[in-house]
Design a protein around this motif. Structure first.
Motif, PDB file in Angstrom:
ATOM      1  N   THR A   4       0.833  -1.196   0.000  1.00  0.00           N
ATOM      2  CA  THR A   4       0.000   0.000   0.000  1.00  0.00           C
ATOM      3  C   THR A   4       0.867   1.246   0.000  1.00  0.00           C
ATOM      4  O   THR A   4       1.368   1.670   1.035  1.00  0.00           O
ATOM      5  N   LEU A   5       1.056   1.800  -1.157  1.00  0.00           N
ATOM      6  CA  LEU A   5       1.779   3.052  -1.320  1.00  0.00           C
ATOM      7  C   LEU A   5       0.796   4.091  -1.842  1.00  0.00           C
ATOM      8  O   LEU A   5      -0.155   3.756  -2.551  1.00  0.00           O
ATOM      9  N   GLY A 204       4.871   4.509  -9.354  1.00  0.00           N
ATOM     10  CA  GLY A 204       4.902   5.464 -10.451  1.00  0.00           C
ATOM     11  C   GLY A 204       3.810   5.216 -11.468  1.00  0.00           C
ATOM     12  O   GLY A 204       3.470   4.066 -11.769  1.00  0.00           O
ATOM     13  N   ARG A 205       3.240   6.313 -11.966  1.00  0.00           N
ATOM     14  CA  ARG A 205       2.297   6.213 -13.068  1.00  0.00           C
ATOM     15  C   ARG A 205       3.092   6.306 -14.365  1.00  0.00           C
ATOM     16  O   ARG A 205       3.997   7.135 -14.504  1.00  0.00           O
ATOM     17  N   THR A 206       2.762   5.454 -15.324  1.00  0.00           N
ATOM     18  CA  THR A 206       3.491   5.440 -16.582  1.00  0.00           C
ATOM     19  C   THR A 206       2.716   6.191 -17.653  1.00  0.00           C
ATOM     20  O   THR A 206       1.565   6.575 -17.461  1.00  0.00           O
ATOM     21  N   ALA A 207       3.369   6.387 -18.787  1.00  0.00           N
ATOM     22  CA  ALA A 207       2.753   7.165 -19.863  1.00  0.00           C
ATOM     23  C   ALA A 207       1.492   6.515 -20.409  1.00  0.00           C
ATOM     24  O   ALA A 207       0.653   7.190 -21.015  1.00  0.00           O
ATOM     25  N   ASP A 208       1.325   5.200 -20.205  1.00  0.00           N
ATOM     26  CA  ASP A 208       0.098   4.544 -20.674  1.00  0.00           C
ATOM     27  C   ASP A 208      -0.930   4.391 -19.554  1.00  0.00           C
ATOM     28  O   ASP A 208      -1.858   3.579 -19.644  1.00  0.00           O
ATOM     29  N   THR A 213       5.276  -0.482  -9.185  1.00  0.00           N
ATOM     30  CA  THR A 213       5.702  -0.322  -7.799  1.00  0.00           C
ATOM     31  C   THR A 213       6.981  -1.107  -7.559  1.00  0.00           C
ATOM     32  O   THR A 213       7.095  -2.264  -7.967  1.00  0.00           O
ATOM     33  N   PHE A 214       7.961  -0.470  -6.917  1.00  0.00           N
ATOM     34  CA  PHE A 214       9.192  -1.176  -6.577  1.00  0.00           C
ATOM     35  C   PHE A 214       9.864  -0.497  -5.393  1.00  0.00           C
ATOM     36  O   PHE A 214       9.499   0.607  -4.982  1.00  0.00           O
ATOM     37  N   GLY A 215      10.862  -1.150  -4.838  1.00  0.00           N
ATOM     38  CA  GLY A 215      11.589  -0.619  -3.693  1.00  0.00           C
ATOM     39  C   GLY A 215      11.583  -1.605  -2.543  1.00  0.00           C
ATOM     40  O   GLY A 215      11.192  -2.770  -2.687  1.00  0.00           O
ATOM     41  N   ILE A 381      10.369  -5.510  -2.876  1.00  0.00           N
ATOM     42  CA  ILE A 381       9.078  -5.833  -3.486  1.00  0.00           C
ATOM     43  C   ILE A 381       9.283  -6.689  -4.726  1.00  0.00           C
ATOM     44  O   ILE A 381      10.046  -6.327  -5.629  1.00  0.00           O
ATOM     45  N   ASP A 382       8.635  -7.838  -4.753  1.00  0.00           N
ATOM     46  CA  ASP A 382       8.705  -8.779  -5.877  1.00  0.00           C
ATOM     47  C   ASP A 382      10.140  -9.225  -6.164  1.00  0.00           C
ATOM     48  O   ASP A 382      10.442  -9.685  -7.275  1.00  0.00           O
TER      49      ASP A 382
END
Length: 417
Positions: A4-5, A204-208, A213-215, A381-382
């Motif tokens: 949950t970010l 992060g929201r991407t251009a599409d 989510t990472f970190g 994450i993952d």
């Protein structure tokens, strides 16, 4: 597991917006700075250097921050010609100076980075861009001065290095390359190739209009302490990377900085691998290019795609991608071979080429591997993080490196717990 970010803010055509949630408890102030080397997409040359300050007459209005551009050869600003940048000044902002944004009774802060000219692909990339996060001290901004000009660089986290007495970490941000649909975007990623200090997680929201989510996995109550404790329990050469000041954590150095040239933690696997290829052909592919080699006199002699040799590296050279695995000045064909071999040796699968693109087979318990990198992957994450230089090999869709190539807005969570 659900991570949950906070959801990033809506895209802004003029600014790359970073919604920041701080879970820092040991510092009274959190300092941030953004610096970059402005580069063209088709050249490694540094055109200008840039850094961020607030807008307004006294640069204290962070609702409309500005990027300063300075000629990298002369150190002069284009606007006033002979006026030089003050390289002794630290340009940063404290978290509490940033505009507040409240969602469901929870307060966040917003840092805006002005997009460069997204209409000009040749001039729009801010290369080597860094958002530096420093606790209880102004964010460190290191200037490299050489015969060819000036450039920004991160301070060294090593003992006696610039910034070695501060607790800090960073996010890499290269803004703004126009996406194929014309949106202004940033390439953003995190890396722990040299050290780990603060817990950082990004959505992060991407251009599409999808999300990535990472970190560090922040689902536990003490994710930073848990990771550092696991790293401290590694064998002595790795555990030597732990650094503290007055009993408080500073950072954990990666083995590329903590190991000495006498480190032998991977020697058995390296020797066994090179011996294996005395009687077995080493064959693999990078894209459409096929490689073939055999070990002769402790060196891999390649016969395809061309004739070249890669000598047997030491433990430190595998960890740090130096010596025979140093890609500087090599052709693309040789660089790719070096990267794939370094990645396989770090992951403990050098003799099993069929496992080079299978993350579930990496870091087997019966073969020496980079235990610092393995431990990081277990806490992220993952399982996605940069644990060594070529942790992005073999590349999408099989990669363990965290990055968003076309990020339009992002949320950032930082913690020291």
């Amino acid at each position: 597991m659900t991570h949950t970010l906070p959801t990033p803010l809506p895209d802004d055509p003029d600014y790359f917006q970073i919604l920041i949630e701080s879970r820092i408890t040991t510092a009274s102030t959190v300092h941030l700075s953004f610096t970059a080397n402005r580069m063209a997409l088709d050249s490694p040359d540094i055109l200008d250097i840039t850094w961020l300050t607030g807008g307004g007459a006294n640069h204290d209005d962070w609702t409309k921050p500005v990027v300063h551009v300075v000629n990298s050869e002369t150190g002069h600003t284009p606007a006033n010609g002979g006026a030089s940048i003050d390289f002794q000044t630290t340009y940063d902002v404290t978290l509490d100076q940033l505009p507040k944004h409240t969602v469901k009774n929870k307060d966040y802060r917003v840092l805006k980075i002005p997009f460069l000219d997204p209409s000009d692909a040749a001039q729009s990339l801010a290369g080597s861009g860094h958002l530096t996060i420093t606790l209880d001290a102004p964010a460190v901004m290191q200037i490299n001065s050489t015969k060819v000009g000036y450039s920004f660089a991160l301070p060294s986290p090593a003992p006696q290095g610039a910034g070695s007495t501060y607790r800090w970490d960073f996010v890499e941000l290269n803004c703004a390359t126009p996406a194929s649909n014309g949106k202004s975007v940033c390439f953003c990623n995190t890396t722990n190739v040299d050290f780990f200090s603060l817990g950082i997680a990004i959505k992060g929201r991407t251009a599409d209009d999808t999300y990535s989510t990472f970190g560090l996995d922040l689902s536990g109550s003490t994710p930073v302490a848990d990771l550092i404790n696991d790293l401290k329990n590694l064998p002595p050469d790795y555990a030597a990377g732990y650094m503290e000041q007055s009993g408080a954590v500073l950072r954990f150095l990666a083995p590329d900085m903590a190991f000495t040239d006498k480190a032998d933690d991977l020697d058995t696997a390296i020797d066994a691998g090179f011996t294996h290829y005395e009687t077995h052909a080493l064959t693999f592919e990078v894209g459409a290019v096929s490689y073939s080699a055999k070990t002769v006199n402790d060196a891999l002699e390649f016969s395809s795609p061309s004739a070249f040799t890669i000598n047997k590296p030491t433990t430190l050279e595998v960890i740090a991608s130096t010596g025979p695995l140093d890609v500087a000045g090599q052709s693309v064909e040789i660089q790719n071979a070096q990267k794939y071999i370094a990645a396989a040796l770090n992951r403990g699968v050098f003799t099993e080429t069929g496992d080079w693109d299978k993350p579930s087979r990496w870091y087997p318990g019966n073969v020496q591997s980079n235990q610092y990198s393995q431990t990081l992957h277990q806490h992220f994450i993952d399982g996605v993080c940069y644990g060594f230089s070529f942790d992005d090999v073999p590349g999408a869709p099989v990669t363990s490196a965290p990055a968003i190539g076309t990020c339009t807005s992002m949320s950032l969570v930082i913690t020291d717990q």
